[in-house]
Design a protein around this motif. Structure first.
Motif, mmCIF file in Angstrom:
data_model
loop_
_atom_site.group_PDB
_atom_site.id
_atom_site.type_symbol
_atom_site.label_atom_id
_atom_site.label_comp_id
_atom_site.label_asym_id
_atom_site.label_seq_id
_atom_site.Cartn_x
_atom_site.Cartn_y
_atom_site.Cartn_z
ATOM 1 N N UNK A 144 0.812 -1.227 0.000
ATOM 2 C CA UNK A 144 0.000 0.000 0.000
ATOM 3 C C UNK A 144 0.842 1.272 0.000
ATOM 4 N N UNK A 145 2.105 1.146 0.401
ATOM 5 C CA UNK A 145 2.937 2.349 0.529
ATOM 6 C C UNK A 145 3.507 2.744 -0.845
ATOM 7 N N UNK A 146 3.752 4.038 -1.024
ATOM 8 C CA UNK A 146 4.283 4.479 -2.319
ATOM 9 C C UNK A 146 5.712 3.952 -2.551
ATOM 10 N N UNK A 147 6.157 3.934 -3.808
ATOM 11 C CA UNK A 147 7.517 3.459 -4.109
ATOM 12 C C UNK A 147 8.564 4.389 -3.520
ATOM 13 N N UNK A 148 8.216 5.673 -3.472
ATOM 14 C CA UNK A 148 9.095 6.607 -2.765
ATOM 15 C C UNK A 148 8.230 7.691 -2.142
ATOM 16 N N UNK A 149 8.688 8.185 -0.998
ATOM 17 C CA UNK A 149 7.917 9.233 -0.327
ATOM 18 C C UNK A 149 8.073 9.153 1.182
ATOM 19 N N UNK A 176 10.583 -1.228 2.835
ATOM 20 C CA UNK A 176 11.994 -0.894 2.593
ATOM 21 C C UNK A 176 12.726 -2.128 2.055
ATOM 22 N N UNK A 177 12.407 -3.299 2.627
ATOM 23 C CA UNK A 177 13.046 -4.543 2.161
ATOM 24 C C UNK A 177 12.675 -4.832 0.702
ATOM 25 N N UNK A 178 11.482 -4.368 0.294
ATOM 26 C CA UNK A 178 11.052 -4.560 -1.103
ATOM 27 C C UNK A 178 11.733 -3.577 -2.053
ATOM 28 N N UNK A 179 12.472 -2.614 -1.489
ATOM 29 C CA UNK A 179 13.191 -1.655 -2.316
ATOM 30 C C UNK A 179 12.527 -0.291 -2.407
ATOM 31 N N UNK A 180 11.460 -0.077 -1.625
ATOM 32 C CA UNK A 180 10.804 1.236 -1.656
ATOM 33 C C UNK A 180 11.690 2.260 -0.929
ATOM 34 N N UNK A 208 16.780 3.114 8.732
ATOM 35 C CA UNK A 208 15.676 3.622 7.898
ATOM 36 C C UNK A 208 15.588 5.119 8.195
ATOM 37 N N UNK A 209 15.663 5.970 7.161
ATOM 38 C CA UNK A 209 15.707 7.416 7.421
ATOM 39 C C UNK A 209 14.480 7.894 8.211
ATOM 40 N N UNK A 210 14.726 8.532 9.347
ATOM 41 C CA UNK A 210 13.617 8.962 10.205
ATOM 42 C C UNK A 210 13.833 10.389 10.680
ATOM 43 N N UNK A 211 12.752 11.158 10.667
ATOM 44 C CA UNK A 211 12.775 12.541 11.144
ATOM 45 C C UNK A 211 11.766 12.647 12.274
ATOM 46 N N UNK A 212 12.222 13.194 13.387
ATOM 47 C CA UNK A 212 11.345 13.334 14.560
ATOM 48 C C UNK A 212 10.622 14.676 14.488
ATOM 49 N N UNK A 213 9.287 14.646 14.715
ATOM 50 C CA UNK A 213 8.546 15.913 14.780
ATOM 51 C C UNK A 213 7.697 15.920 16.052
ATOM 52 N N UNK A 214 7.347 17.130 16.514
ATOM 53 C CA UNK A 214 6.441 17.223 17.660
ATOM 54 C C UNK A 214 5.032 16.897 17.161
ATOM 55 N N UNK A 215 4.180 16.454 18.074
ATOM 56 C CA UNK A 215 2.828 16.041 17.692
ATOM 57 C C UNK A 215 2.066 17.169 16.985
#
Ligand code: MRU
Length: 341
Positions: A144-149, A176-180, A208-215
């Motif tokens: 269900x997730x996009x190929x990139x985004x 991510x394992x599928x290459x997305x 896995x690239x992660x960015x932290x944001x406030x709620x």
């Protein structure tokens, strides 16, 4: 990932990764009795719906070992079930696991060595099944997730919230394992900071690239087109698809709909409560005011201030684009939830 929990079948001890002090300190709490386990669940040493279920199953096993030495083992066993059931109210996985253990206990009562053997097998099966279900639902949801985004997740529905791999983070891991090529936005998740302390930690460990944001940044990020999908876990899904999850989930779902962003819920079928026709009767846990008035033990609000601290909220089914379980992807109106899915 470091193990969330493990059971030593020789020493008869349950090791729980202490999630209250992650990511600064990696330390395990040892549970030897069912009341150690009930206490660990209530105080959030272990948290996350599937992890709580697996932990409670081992709690019954430890309790049964104690009950063998009691003058009235049957009464001791009902105390074990009652104290584990009282540890946290919202996640149905806790009650689902207790019910599975109760059935095995009843089939093999009165309590004797063969009952303990059967209870141990069942707890290990519940543990193993959770990891397998998460891998399976991860693979379904990844489609269900996009190929990139960019994908936003709230709270921690990762390996730390389960016996391994995770539900919402399992979907991201599989994609991510599928290459997305995915970036993740993790909300910090006030007041207990499961997003900042646990999700950010898990994804960083997995690179896995992660960015932290406030709620309170979610709306602005969606308005700027920075989020393509949302995937969260669940604590209890009613038969009509209404979903209880970490406080703040409802707001994110409404924002997602307003911005045309798909909103997915990922959970094993043990999170579905078919007896609950809609979400309105789901008990929402209220936690200590000090979680809101204090930050890492330091007061950040005036003394004596009135506080509300609901730990979960309810997202009506109409905001949910799909529910992902180990058996596949369910789309609205989620008719399959009423039968078997
Ligand atoms: O209070 P917590 O940390 O137990 O709440 C956890 C959540 O709300 C999770 O999103 C949910 O349990 C799903 S975990 C796979």
């Amino acid at each position: 990932m470091i193990a969330t929990l493990s059971y030593d079948t020789t020493a008869h001890e349950l090791q729980l990764l202490d999630q209250r002090i992650l990511p600064s300190v990696v330390e395990y709490v040892t549970c030897r009795t069912s009341s150690d386990v009930a206490q660990a669940i209530a105080t959030m040493v272990v948290r996350g719906a599937p992890a709580i279920g697996v932990t409670a199953a081992y709690g019954v096993l430890l309790g049964a070992r104690e009950a063998m030495a009691d003058n009235d083992p049957a009464r001791a066993m009902s105390r074990v079930f009652d104290s584990l059931a009282a540890s946290r109210p919202t996640a149905v996985n806790l009650f689902w696991a207790l019910e599975r253990m109760r059935q095995v206990y009843l089939q093999h009562s009165p309590l004797r060595q063969s009952t303990l053997d059967a209870l141990q097998c069942e707890a290990l099966r519940i543990h193993q099944q959770d990891v397998e279900d998460n891998r399976c639902l991860g693979d379904h949801g990844a489609q269900l997730l996009p190929d990139r985004g960019t994908v936003l997740t709230h709270c921690n529905a990762g390996a730390l919230a389960t016996a391994g791999y995770g539900t919402a983070l399992g979907v991201i891991r599989s994609a991510v394992a599928m290459g997305k090529e995915l970036q993740v936005y993790a909300t910090e998740t006030r007041p207990f900071l499961q997003g900042a302390r646990l999700t950010a930690f898990e994804l960083q460990q997995d690179r896995i690239p992660v960015t932290l944001i406030c709620d309170n940044m979610v709306g602005a990020m969606m308005a700027q087109g920075k989020i393509q999908s949302v995937v969260v876990g669940a604590d209890r899904i009613a038969a009509n698809g209404d979903t209880a999850n970490k406080i703040g989930t409802y707001g994110i779902a409404v924002l997602a709909m307003a911005h045309g962003v798909p909103f997915y819920v990922a959970a094993p079928s043990s999170t579905i409560d078919r007896a609950m026709t809609s979400g309105k009767n789901i008990v929402i846990e209220q936690r200590e005011p000090s979680e809101v008035t204090h930050f890492m033990g330091y007061p950040v609000a005036p003394e004596g201030i009135a506080v509300e601290n609901p730990s979960f909220d309810l997202t009506p089914a109409k905001y949910i684009s799909a529910i992902i379980t180990e058996r596949g992807v369910l789309k609205p109106p989620f008719a399959e939830l009423k039968s078997s899915c």
